[in-house]
Design a protein around this motif. Structure first.
Motif, PDB file in Angstrom:
ATOM      1  N   LEU A  93       3.216  22.392 -37.130  1.00 39.22           N
ATOM      2  CA  LEU A  93       2.427  21.800 -38.190  1.00 39.22           C
ATOM      3  C   LEU A  93       1.124  21.336 -37.570  1.00 39.22           C
ATOM      4  O   LEU A  93       1.134  20.520 -36.658  1.00 39.22           O
ATOM      5  CB  LEU A  93       3.193  20.614 -38.785  1.00 39.22           C
ATOM      6  CG  LEU A  93       2.524  19.833 -39.909  1.00 39.22           C
ATOM      7  CD1 LEU A  93       2.291  20.728 -41.106  1.00 39.22           C
ATOM      8  CD2 LEU A  93       3.374  18.628 -40.293  1.00 39.22           C
ATOM      9  N   SER A  94       0.019  21.903 -38.045  1.00 38.70           N
ATOM     10  CA  SER A  94      -1.288  21.594 -37.485  1.00 38.70           C
ATOM     11  C   SER A  94      -2.122  20.867 -38.538  1.00 38.70           C
ATOM     12  O   SER A  94      -2.289  21.378 -39.652  1.00 38.70           O
ATOM     13  CB  SER A  94      -1.999  22.882 -37.048  1.00 38.70           C
ATOM     14  OG  SER A  94      -3.248  22.587 -36.471  1.00 38.70           O
ATOM     15  N   VAL A  95      -2.627  19.671 -38.184  1.00 31.60           N
ATOM     16  CA  VAL A  95      -3.381  18.867 -39.135  1.00 31.60           C
ATOM     17  C   VAL A  95      -4.631  18.312 -38.461  1.00 31.60           C
ATOM     18  O   VAL A  95      -4.656  18.168 -37.224  1.00 31.60           O
ATOM     19  CB  VAL A  95      -2.533  17.698 -39.688  1.00 31.60           C
ATOM     20  CG1 VAL A  95      -1.276  18.218 -40.385  1.00 31.60           C
ATOM     21  CG2 VAL A  95      -2.178  16.713 -38.597  1.00 31.60           C
ATOM     22  N   PRO A  96      -5.655  17.966 -39.246  1.00 31.86           N
ATOM     23  CA  PRO A  96      -6.838  17.335 -38.650  1.00 31.86           C
ATOM     24  C   PRO A  96      -6.590  15.850 -38.423  1.00 31.86           C
ATOM     25  O   PRO A  96      -5.765  15.220 -39.097  1.00 31.86           O
ATOM     26  CB  PRO A  96      -7.923  17.549 -39.713  1.00 31.86           C
ATOM     27  CG  PRO A  96      -7.163  17.620 -40.995  1.00 31.86           C
ATOM     28  CD  PRO A  96      -5.858  18.268 -40.674  1.00 31.86           C
ATOM     29  N   SER A 111       0.341  14.149 -31.282  1.00 38.54           N
ATOM     30  CA  SER A 111       0.777  15.529 -31.050  1.00 38.54           C
ATOM     31  C   SER A 111       2.011  15.537 -30.163  1.00 38.54           C
ATOM     32  O   SER A 111       1.975  15.075 -29.015  1.00 38.54           O
ATOM     33  CB  SER A 111      -0.352  16.345 -30.399  1.00 38.54           C
ATOM     34  OG  SER A 111      -1.475  16.413 -31.247  1.00 38.54           O
ATOM     35  N   ALA A 112       3.103  16.041 -30.698  1.00 37.15           N
ATOM     36  CA  ALA A 112       4.400  16.009 -30.012  1.00 37.15           C
ATOM     37  C   ALA A 112       5.397  16.758 -30.888  1.00 37.15           C
ATOM     38  O   ALA A 112       5.066  17.224 -31.979  1.00 37.15           O
ATOM     39  CB  ALA A 112       4.871  14.565 -29.805  1.00 37.15           C
ATOM     40  N   THR A 113       6.614  16.858 -30.401  1.00 40.25           N
ATOM     41  CA  THR A 113       7.714  17.360 -31.218  1.00 40.25           C
ATOM     42  C   THR A 113       8.508  16.174 -31.741  1.00 40.25           C
ATOM     43  O   THR A 113       8.833  15.254 -30.976  1.00 40.25           O
ATOM     44  CB  THR A 113       8.621  18.288 -30.410  1.00 40.25           C
ATOM     45  OG1 THR A 113       7.869  19.449 -30.012  1.00 40.25           O
ATOM     46  CG2 THR A 113       9.816  18.743 -31.241  1.00 40.25           C
ATOM     47  N   ILE A 157       0.787  19.199 -34.241  1.00 37.84           N
ATOM     48  CA  ILE A 157      -0.478  19.264 -33.517  1.00 37.84           C
ATOM     49  C   ILE A 157      -1.537  18.581 -34.370  1.00 37.84           C
ATOM     50  O   ILE A 157      -1.766  18.995 -35.510  1.00 37.84           O
ATOM     51  CB  ILE A 157      -0.892  20.725 -33.228  1.00 37.84           C
ATOM     52  CG1 ILE A 157       0.204  21.429 -32.418  1.00 37.84           C
ATOM     53  CG2 ILE A 157      -2.223  20.767 -32.475  1.00 37.84           C
ATOM     54  CD1 ILE A 157       0.050  22.931 -32.389  1.00 37.84           C
ATOM     55  N   VAL A 158      -2.152  17.531 -33.837  1.00 36.60           N
ATOM     56  CA  VAL A 158      -3.234  16.835 -34.522  1.00 36.60           C
ATOM     57  C   VAL A 158      -4.513  17.160 -33.767  1.00 36.60           C
ATOM     58  O   VAL A 158      -4.680  16.760 -32.613  1.00 36.60           O
ATOM     59  CB  VAL A 158      -3.003  15.316 -34.560  1.00 36.60           C
ATOM     60  CG1 VAL A 158      -4.139  14.629 -35.328  1.00 36.60           C
ATOM     61  CG2 VAL A 158      -1.654  14.996 -35.176  1.00 36.60           C
TER      62      VAL A 158
END
Lengths: 112, 111
Positions: free
Chosen positions: A11-14, A84-86, A109-110
């Motif tokens: 999951l990628s976010v700003p 950012s991590a699991t 992921i940020v």
């Protein structure tokens, strides 16, 4: 079907976004609901937990449990690159040995 | 406070070799666990020990043996390593249902 299901992402976010991480489960005996955070090449660490149902808030993090739907969520407000991590959900029932059941983990992921 | 200490941190084995992964905790916890973590598979329980002198199989025990040497130490042995045992291994301990404390992990490669 596994007892605990969790979308692995990524999951990628700003930066600054609200993040929603979720798990579903099938065992109605689960009473303890935990969220662990695992940074790359490290062991998981407990982030927060909820007993039975309801919400719990800790700073930017909120954990929710909906036992009727067998669904738990972790919300992260104002997400930071350091988030950012699991994220792994874990659950356990009352009685017997302490053996939590873990989800597969969601990679977050940020990006700045 | 060291918490949970695992040794070694990295290991490369040849197929058929044996090795023991060591784990020690200094928190006086009764319960100890061995997990393996593979991409996309999450944490899978290999063996656990609810108290000193007891051990039980978890989800994926085949190819492994364990020893709960005393309250502090819980070792995992691979008698004849196989490439399918290439993984990251985590030891953990706990005193309640809420929080398990994990070690830093052992990255094992079997060639």
């Amino acid at each position: 079907q596994k007892e605990v299901e969790q979308d692995p992402g990524p999951l990628s976010v700003p930066e600054g976004a609200i993040v929603s991480l979720n798990c579903t489960y099938s065992n109605s005996a689960f009473q303890y609901f935990m969220w662990y955070r695992q940074y790359s090449r490290k062991g998981p660490e407990l982030l927060m937990y909820t007993y039975s149902s309801g919400n719990k808030e800790d700073g930017r993090f909120t954990a929710q449990v909906d036992k009727s739907s067998k669904y738990i969520s972790l919300f992260i407000r104002d997400s930071q690159p350091s988030d950012s991590a699991t994220y792994l959900c874990a659950m356990d029932a009352s009685g017997g040995s302490y053996i939590p059941t873990f989800g597969r983990g969601t990679s977050l992921i940020v990006h700045p | 406070n060291a918490g949970v200490t695992q040794t070694p941190k990295f290991q490369v084995l040849k197929t058929g070799q044996s090795m023991t992964l060591q784990c020690a905790q200094d928190m006086n916890h009764n319960s100890m666990y061995w997990y393996r973590q593979d991409p996309g598979m999450g944490l899978r329980l290999i063996y656990y020990s609810a108290s000193e002198g007891t051990t039980d199989k978890g989800e994926v025990p085949n190819g492994y043996n364990v020893s709960r040497l005393n309250k502090r130490e819980f070792s995992l042995r691979l008698e004849s390593a196989a490439p399918s045992q290439t993984s990251v291994y985590f030891c953990a301990s706990s005193s309640d249902r809420v929080e398990a404390f994990f070690g830093q992990g052992t990255r094992l490669t079997v060639v």
